[in-house]
Design an enzyme around this catalytic site. Structure first.
Site, PDB file in Angstrom:
ATOM      1  CE  LYS A  69      -4.104  -2.168   1.918  1.00 17.76           C
ATOM      2  NZ  LYS A  69      -5.189  -2.113   2.915  1.00 17.76           N
ATOM      3  CG  ASP A 105      -7.842   0.182   2.999  1.00 13.89           C
ATOM      4  OD1 ASP A 105      -8.646  -0.632   2.497  1.00 13.89           O
ATOM      5  OD2 ASP A 105      -6.611  -0.003   3.022  1.00 13.89           O
TER       6      ASP A 105
END
Length: 278
Positions: A69, A105
């Site tokens: 990420k 997210d």
């Protein structure tokens, strides 16, 4: 009918349920898509090579999971404000040769907590990876949590996450003590995931009225969630966040309507049962 192509990148990635989510939404709309799992080893060059190949092949975008990420944000030409704030991205959108990074997210976690009817005021966040960074931003910016405590095995990384949300830091060994007064515990580590060690934390200090969120979804009920529910706490499993974080990606790359509902959850739970009992 045009086939639109996207996927999810991780290491490992065979456990990912993202293809099931996107294929379910595409079937509902009658769209032809390909959504693939791509295993890319945890190496900067390997990740860059994979992304450059997807761009050349005309993919619409890619979701990014552990451990890439932070690499996803670094490779982008532009990034959303929340992705920059988190220092991590789980969503890359390709437009020609340009790459845009986003962090869904953040909204995914916030929606999962809100859906559970939880309004936390003091949270203990475990972990300091890309997912934890998104959770920290969600806690502070979208859920309005004023008191956030972060614990991680490496204290320096916990301090990095705490700076994102104005939080405090405790040593990993003191994580159970930090449950005093907390009304939300979040496991944003890989502990408890299938083939990983379980998360070791004594919930004695946690109020029975508190909530416990675990971003792990394989298995769906982790030992942490089982212990929390036995104590009378609200449990928020990893499927809730997974479904909600997928909405922006589907709508950006593959289709129009991405509805998180009982039908989608039932399909994901069936996929998990199938894996447990092949």
């Amino acid at each position: 009918m045009v086939t639109r192509t996207a996927g999810v990148i991780g290491w490992p990635v065979t456990h990912s349920l993202s293809p099931v989510i996107h294929e379910t939404w595409a079937q509902r709309e009658g769209r032809a898509i390909r959504y693939e799992r791509l295993a890319v080893e945890p190496d900067d060059a390997a990740f860059r090579d994979a992304i450059e190949r997807l761009v050349r092949e005309g993919w619409k975008g890619a979701n990014v999971t552990l451990p890439h990420k932070e690499r996803a944000l670094a490779i982008a030409d532009e990034a959303s404000g929340e992705a920059r704030a988190a220092g991590a991205a789980n969503m890359l959108t390709f437009s020609g040769r340009a790459i845009r990074a986003d962090n869904s997210d953040i909204i995914g976690f916030a929606q999962a907590v809100a859906e559970a009817g939880v309004k936390p005021s003091r949270a203990l966040l475990l972990g300091a990876g890309g997912a934890a960074r998104g959770v920290a931003i969600a806690l502070e910016r979208r859920l309005g949590v004023k008191n956030i405590v972060v614990a991680n095995r490496t204290r320096a990384r916990a301090e990095d996450v705490a700076r994102l949300c104005g939080g405090a830091v405790v040593d990993w060994e003191a994580r159970a003590d930090a449950l005093d007064g907390a009304d939300l515990l979040v496991n944003a580590t890989s502990l408890g995931m299938a083939e990983h060690d379980p998360l070791d934390i004594d919930l004695t200090r946690l109020s029975p009225g508190a909530a416990v969120a675990d971003i792990v979804y394989v298995p769906l009920e982790t030992p942490l969630l089982r212990a929390a529910r036995a104590k009378g706490c609200t449990g928020i499993d990893g499927l809730a966040m997974l479904m909600h974080q997928a909405v922006p990606a589907y709508e950006a790359w593959l289709g129009a309507t991405a509805l998180v509902d009982a039908g989608l959850r039932a399909r994901l739970e069936a996929a998990l049962r199938l894996r447990s009992n092949p």
